[in-house]
Design an enzyme around this catalytic site. Structure first.
Site, PDB file in Angstrom:
ATOM      1  N   HIS A  57       0.855  -1.185   0.000  1.00 51.67           N
ATOM      2  CA  HIS A  57       0.000   0.000   0.000  1.00 51.67           C
ATOM      3  C   HIS A  57       0.891   1.235   0.000  1.00 51.67           C
ATOM      4  O   HIS A  57       2.030   1.198   0.493  1.00 51.67           O
ATOM      5  CB  HIS A  57      -0.874   0.028   1.251  1.00 51.67           C
ATOM      6  N   GLU A  59       0.877   3.913   1.798  1.00 52.69           N
ATOM      7  CA  GLU A  59       1.310   4.347   3.132  1.00 52.69           C
ATOM      8  C   GLU A  59       2.457   3.489   3.650  1.00 52.69           C
ATOM      9  O   GLU A  59       3.430   4.013   4.208  1.00 52.69           O
ATOM     10  CB  GLU A  59       0.148   4.258   4.140  1.00 52.69           C
ATOM     11  N   CYS A  87      -6.371   2.284   5.535  1.00 56.08           N
ATOM     12  CA  CYS A  87      -7.084   1.072   5.955  1.00 56.08           C
ATOM     13  C   CYS A  87      -6.554   0.632   7.325  1.00 56.08           C
ATOM     14  O   CYS A  87      -5.624   1.237   7.871  1.00 56.08           O
ATOM     15  CB  CYS A  87      -6.874  -0.035   4.923  1.00 56.08           C
ATOM     16  N   CYS A  90      -2.739  -0.130   7.361  1.00 55.35           N
ATOM     17  CA  CYS A  90      -1.937   1.093   7.316  1.00 55.35           C
ATOM     18  C   CYS A  90      -2.067   1.886   8.610  1.00 55.35           C
ATOM     19  O   CYS A  90      -1.097   2.479   9.085  1.00 55.35           O
ATOM     20  CB  CYS A  90      -2.306   1.915   6.094  1.00 55.35           C
TER      21      CYS A  90
END
Length: 154
Positions: A57, A59, A87, A90
């Site tokens: 992801h 992040e 999410c 993260c």
């Protein structure tokens, strides 16, 4: 901190992700030292498809790059800018890295962990970042909508 400037940088990273066939989410970590000097210490954009890894992801990649640049895992003087609300995975990384503040664009009612689906800051964890949502949300939402529209049209 110039939130608008950094969020525009995150949006440019999201566009790069979308052009590469990835979900268009971009993120960066800005470090501010005692004198007030700011610098970007980590950037990332979604790479789950190209990297074939569920952890890639935006992040996570930005946090990983920041830890590498600073030589440590404590990002307590860092601000994470991300185009879509983080999410749960993260959010966990943000808490564990001790990121001081999170600024995100579009809310994510399906996966958002800082107020939309639930709020990680209400779980009694040992760290709670300051969270600001909605900065350039229309632009971030448009990137996501365009990406998924193109995907459905294929």
């Amino acid at each position: 901190m110039n939130d608008e400037y950094y969020m525009r940088r995150a949006l440019a990273l999201a566009e790069k992700a979308g052009a590469a066939g990835e979900v268009p989410i971009g993120a960066l970590v800005v470090w501010q030292d005692e004198s007030g000097y700011e610098r970007i210490v980590g950037e990332g954009f979604n790479r789950r498809e190209s990297g074939k890894n569920a952890l890639y992801h935006a992040e996570i990649l930005a946090i990983d790059a920041a830890c590498g640049a600073l030589g440590g895992w404590r990002l307590h003087k860092g601000v994470l800018y991300v185009t879509v609300e983080p999410c749960i995975m993260c959010a966990g990384a943000i808490v564990n890295a001790r990121i001081r503040r999170v600024v995100y664009g579009a809310a994510d009612p399906r996966f958002g962990a800082f107020g939309s689906l639930f709020d990680a800051n209400r779980l009694g964890l040992n760290h709670r970042p300051e969270v600001t949502g909605g900065l350039f949300s229309a632009e971030a939402e448009a990137l996501m909508a365009d990406f998924f529209r193109r995907l459905r049209d294929k």
